[in-house]
Design a protein around this motif. Structure first.
Motif, PDB file in Angstrom:
ATOM      1  N   ASP A  55      45.974  50.456  45.639  1.00  0.00           N
ATOM      2  CA  ASP A  55      46.143  49.515  46.853  1.00  0.00           C
ATOM      3  C   ASP A  55      43.830  49.046  46.482  1.00  0.00           C
ATOM      4  N   SER A  56      43.529  50.272  46.196  1.00  0.00           N
ATOM      5  CA  SER A  56      41.620  50.205  46.976  1.00  0.00           C
ATOM      6  C   SER A  56      41.759  48.787  46.405  1.00  0.00           C
ATOM      7  N   GLU A  57      40.669  47.605  46.515  1.00  0.00           N
ATOM      8  CA  GLU A  57      39.378  47.179  46.006  1.00  0.00           C
ATOM      9  C   GLU A  57      38.549  47.696  44.798  1.00  0.00           C
ATOM     10  N   VAL A  58      38.216  48.682  44.951  1.00  0.00           N
ATOM     11  CA  VAL A  58      37.354  49.720  43.636  1.00  0.00           C
ATOM     12  C   VAL A  58      38.703  51.088  43.596  1.00  0.00           C
ATOM     13  N   SER A  59      38.462  50.787  42.177  1.00  0.00           N
ATOM     14  CA  SER A  59      39.290  52.080  41.747  1.00  0.00           C
ATOM     15  C   SER A  59      39.161  51.791  39.978  1.00  0.00           C
ATOM     16  N   SER A  60      39.497  53.407  39.224  1.00  0.00           N
ATOM     17  CA  SER A  60      38.868  53.690  38.299  1.00  0.00           C
ATOM     18  C   SER A  60      40.303  54.400  37.187  1.00  0.00           C
ATOM     19  N   GLU A  61      40.970  53.554  38.683  1.00  0.00           N
ATOM     20  CA  GLU A  61      42.864  54.334  37.631  1.00  0.00           C
ATOM     21  C   GLU A  61      43.763  53.045  37.552  1.00  0.00           C
ATOM     22  N   LYS A  62      43.053  52.114  37.394  1.00  0.00           N
ATOM     23  CA  LYS A  62      44.316  51.100  37.864  1.00  0.00           C
ATOM     24  C   LYS A  62      43.365  50.446  35.962  1.00  0.00           C
ATOM     25  N   PRO A  63      45.003  50.065  35.223  1.00  0.00           N
ATOM     26  CA  PRO A  63      45.005  49.322  34.104  1.00  0.00           C
ATOM     27  C   PRO A  63      44.349  48.930  33.089  1.00  0.00           C
ATOM     28  N   GLN A  64      42.986  49.333  32.446  1.00  0.00           N
ATOM     29  CA  GLN A  64      42.346  48.368  31.903  1.00  0.00           C
ATOM     30  C   GLN A  64      42.691  47.593  31.991  1.00  0.00           C
ATOM     31  N   ARG A  65      43.674  47.388  30.221  1.00  0.00           N
ATOM     32  CA  ARG A  65      43.713  45.727  30.193  1.00  0.00           C
ATOM     33  C   ARG A  65      44.304  44.727  31.588  1.00  0.00           C
ATOM     34  N   VAL A  66      44.715  45.131  32.296  1.00  0.00           N
ATOM     35  CA  VAL A  66      45.263  44.351  33.727  1.00  0.00           C
ATOM     36  C   VAL A  66      43.733  43.516  34.179  1.00  0.00           C
ATOM     37  N   LEU A  67      42.832  44.705  34.439  1.00  0.00           N
ATOM     38  CA  LEU A  67      41.997  44.558  34.743  1.00  0.00           C
ATOM     39  C   LEU A  67      40.446  43.381  34.216  1.00  0.00           C
ATOM     40  N   VAL A  68      40.567  43.547  32.466  1.00  0.00           N
ATOM     41  CA  VAL A  68      40.232  42.661  32.050  1.00  0.00           C
ATOM     42  C   VAL A  68      40.707  41.332  31.796  1.00  0.00           C
ATOM     43  N   MET A  69      41.954  41.144  31.827  1.00  0.00           N
ATOM     44  CA  MET A  69      42.156  39.732  31.790  1.00  0.00           C
ATOM     45  C   MET A  69      42.445  39.222  32.870  1.00  0.00           C
ATOM     46  N   GLN A  70      42.302  39.617  34.566  1.00  0.00           N
ATOM     47  CA  GLN A  70      42.058  39.400  35.482  1.00  0.00           C
ATOM     48  C   GLN A  70      40.334  38.307  35.684  1.00  0.00           C
ATOM     49  N   VAL A  71      39.198  39.014  34.868  1.00  0.00           N
ATOM     50  CA  VAL A  71      37.964  38.790  34.968  1.00  0.00           C
ATOM     51  C   VAL A  71      37.665  37.866  33.682  1.00  0.00           C
ATOM     52  N   ALA A  72      38.641  37.855  32.506  1.00  0.00           N
ATOM     53  CA  ALA A  72      38.728  36.605  31.286  1.00  0.00           C
ATOM     54  C   ALA A  72      39.686  35.520  32.030  1.00  0.00           C
ATOM     55  N   ASP A  73      40.482  35.516  32.565  1.00  0.00           N
ATOM     56  CA  ASP A  73      41.020  34.406  33.969  1.00  0.00           C
ATOM     57  C   ASP A  73      40.003  33.957  34.382  1.00  0.00           C
ATOM     58  N   GLY A  74      39.339  34.495  35.267  1.00  0.00           N
ATOM     59  CA  GLY A  74      38.061  34.347  36.081  1.00  0.00           C
ATOM     60  C   GLY A  74      37.631  33.475  35.892  1.00  0.00           C
ATOM     61  N   MET A  75      36.690  33.820  34.358  1.00  0.00           N
ATOM     62  CA  MET A  75      36.067  33.206  33.025  1.00  0.00           C
ATOM     63  C   MET A  75      35.950  31.879  33.264  1.00  0.00           C
ATOM     64  N   ARG A  76      37.330  31.533  32.822  1.00  0.00           N
ATOM     65  CA  ARG A  76      38.233  30.698  32.474  1.00  0.00           C
ATOM     66  C   ARG A  76      38.654  29.773  32.645  1.00  0.00           C
ATOM     67  N   GLU A  77      38.949  30.171  34.532  1.00  0.00           N
ATOM     68  CA  GLU A  77      38.799  29.207  35.048  1.00  0.00           C
ATOM     69  C   GLU A  77      37.564  27.854  35.935  1.00  0.00           C
ATOM     70  N   ALA A  78      36.190  28.938  35.857  1.00  0.00           N
ATOM     71  CA  ALA A  78      34.967  28.669  35.835  1.00  0.00           C
ATOM     72  C   ALA A  78      34.420  27.284  35.219  1.00  0.00           C
ATOM     73  N   LYS A  79      34.892  28.267  34.041  1.00  0.00           N
ATOM     74  CA  LYS A  79      34.151  26.957  32.702  1.00  0.00           C
ATOM     75  C   LYS A  79      35.796  25.807  32.289  1.00  0.00           C
ATOM     76  N   ALA A  80      37.149  26.112  33.369  1.00  0.00           N
ATOM     77  CA  ALA A  80      37.957  24.946  33.048  1.00  0.00           C
ATOM     78  C   ALA A  80      37.702  23.863  34.333  1.00  0.00           C
ATOM     79  N   ASN A  81      36.458  24.623  35.101  1.00  0.00           N
ATOM     80  CA  ASN A  81      36.340  23.335  36.515  1.00  0.00           C
ATOM     81  C   ASN A  81      34.667  23.127  36.444  1.00  0.00           C
ATOM     82  N   GLY A  82      34.714  23.032  35.064  1.00  0.00           N
ATOM     83  CA  GLY A  82      32.997  22.407  34.871  1.00  0.00           C
ATOM     84  C   GLY A  82      31.496  23.376  35.509  1.00  0.00           C
TER      85      GLY A  82
END
Length: 409
Positions: free
Chosen positions: A171-198
């Motif tokens: 449940d923590s905001e810092v973890s080494s045991e969360k699924p890597q693909r999920v974390l990558v997707m979350q970061v990618a989505d954050g970047m896409r959203e920023a770019k979509a908003n100019g």
């Protein structure tokens, strides 16, 4: 005899522990409190409201206490108007100055709430006519009008999600045991959203990006438009250029993973080559530098701010050796930033976290858990931490965001 003020706080006070933290702050600052009103939310989604009288032994202690609990959303019921004091000495705030957070802040001027521009922690509040902005200590000049009270100031705390269960795994905001693909997707989505908003994507990088072999992946992200600004030190740029010129990073062959003869000289020879050209951009224009992250940034017209440290060799001609000038250059790049990714650098991550407003989503990736937790400890409440190998993470991110990196090249 105590001096007192009445404050009110609204939110999910019980299940997030917010009320407990406010009361701890009051006692920690030597203050006292009386609960005047407590409206507890009926359903789990209903906010609660607490009104309390807060006291301290003198006005100065009360003001510091009020400033502290405002960071958690405990604002004055009767905000009044701010006390404003003129600066009497360059580089020195007036006594009792309001010490800012990076949270959205408003000041009551002329009977209206005015939003503070450029929210940044550990600054003062500068009143300029009908506007207010943050100002760092180093920029303070005689005659500036600085707010020196908690009266007339309001802080909006970050929204905290309610806790669904009292017990849970990962449940923590810092973890080494969360699924890597999920974390990558979350970061990618954050970047896409920023770019979509100019908006711009800001990267804060350390030399580990080069050491781990992730530079080609980052190049592909630059070319795909997901690196708009880079904050780094002398090391990242030097080792990236060394890799381009010699195929090594700190003398280690990146293809074979072992040192090469005379490899320890490569980084200083790389610096000398760029100094001879005049700048990184000049080296690209002259055909001296033909690959790597810095080459890609120049070719794409993207900005970078390199700020040095006492241990730097050279440094590269683009590096700010005056840290105050470096801070100014970093601040100048923040307007328009909508997402920030920090990778493999504690020094520059903390430095950037100190000047970022809390409204900018921030993810810190590092193999060292201390790096990703330090940001939150230093006041960057929006920071998410991912403890993993930076090289692999950036490669996975490139596969997600860059069509040209789909084959891993």
């Amino acid at each position: 005899m105590q001096v007192t003020e009445t404050v009110e706080i609204t939110g999910h006070l019980m299940d997030t522990g917010l009320l407990s933290r406010v009361l701890d702050d009051i006692r920690g600052y030597g203050g006292d409190y009386t609960l005047d009103k407590f409206d507890l939310g009926y359903d789990k989604d209903d906010p609660s409201t607490v009104r309390m009288t807060v006291g301290a032994e003198d006005e100065e202690s009360l003001q510091r206490l009020l400033m502290r609990i405002q960071t958690k959303g405990a604002n004055l019921v009767h905000p009044g108007t701010p006390e404003i004091t003129e600066v009497a000495q360059d580089g020195v705030f007036p006594d009792g100055f309001y010490s800012t957070t990076n949270l959205p802040t408003s000041v009551r001027l002329g009977g209206h709430w005015v939003q503070v521009r450029n929210p940044e922690m550990d600054c003062g509040l500068l009143v300029e006519g009908a506007t207010v902005r943050t100002v760092p200590m180093s920029e303070v000049k005689i005659g500036m009008r600085i707010i020196t009270s908690a009266q007339g100031v309001k802080v909006t705390p970050p929204l905290v999600e309610t806790v669904e269960d009292a017990f849970g795994f990962m449940d923590s905001e810092v973890s080494s045991e969360k699924p890597q693909r999920v974390l990558v997707m979350q970061v990618a989505d954050g970047m896409r959203e920023a770019k979509a908003n100019g908006q711009k994507v800001l990267w804060v990088g350390g030399p580990g990006i080069v050491h781990t072999g992730a530079a080609p992946a980052m190049v592909s992200l630059v070319e795909a438009g997901f690196v708009d600004v880079l904050f780094a030190g002398n090391a990242l740029a030097t080792h990236d250029i060394e890799s381009s010129l010699y195929g090594t990073s700190l003398g280690v062959d990146l293809a074979r993973g072992r040192g090469v003869e005379h490899g320890h000289e490569h980084h200083i020879r790389a610096i000398n080559t760029i100094r001879k050209a005049g700048s990184i951009a000049a080296a690209v224009e002259q055909g001296v530098l033909t690959s790597g992250v810095m080459h890609a940034l120049v070719k794409k017209g993207k900005n970078f701010v390199l700020v040095g440290s006492v241990r730097d060799d050279g440094p590269l001609p683009d590096v700010y050796t005056d840290v105050l000038e470096g801070q100014r250059a970093m601040r100048a790049e923040l307007p328009g930033v909508g997402y920030c990714l920090m990778a493999a650098t504690m020094l520059h991550s903390v430095a950037t976290g100190n000047i970022l407003p809390s409204s900018i989503p921030l993810t810190c990736v590092d193999i060292n858990p201390a790096t990703v937790t330090k940001l939150a400890d230093r006041g960057s409440s929006q920071a998410r931490g991912i403890v993993t190998d930076v090289g692999l993470f950036i490669e996975h991110l490139a596969r997600e965001l860059s069509p040209t990196y789909a084959d891993g090249k």
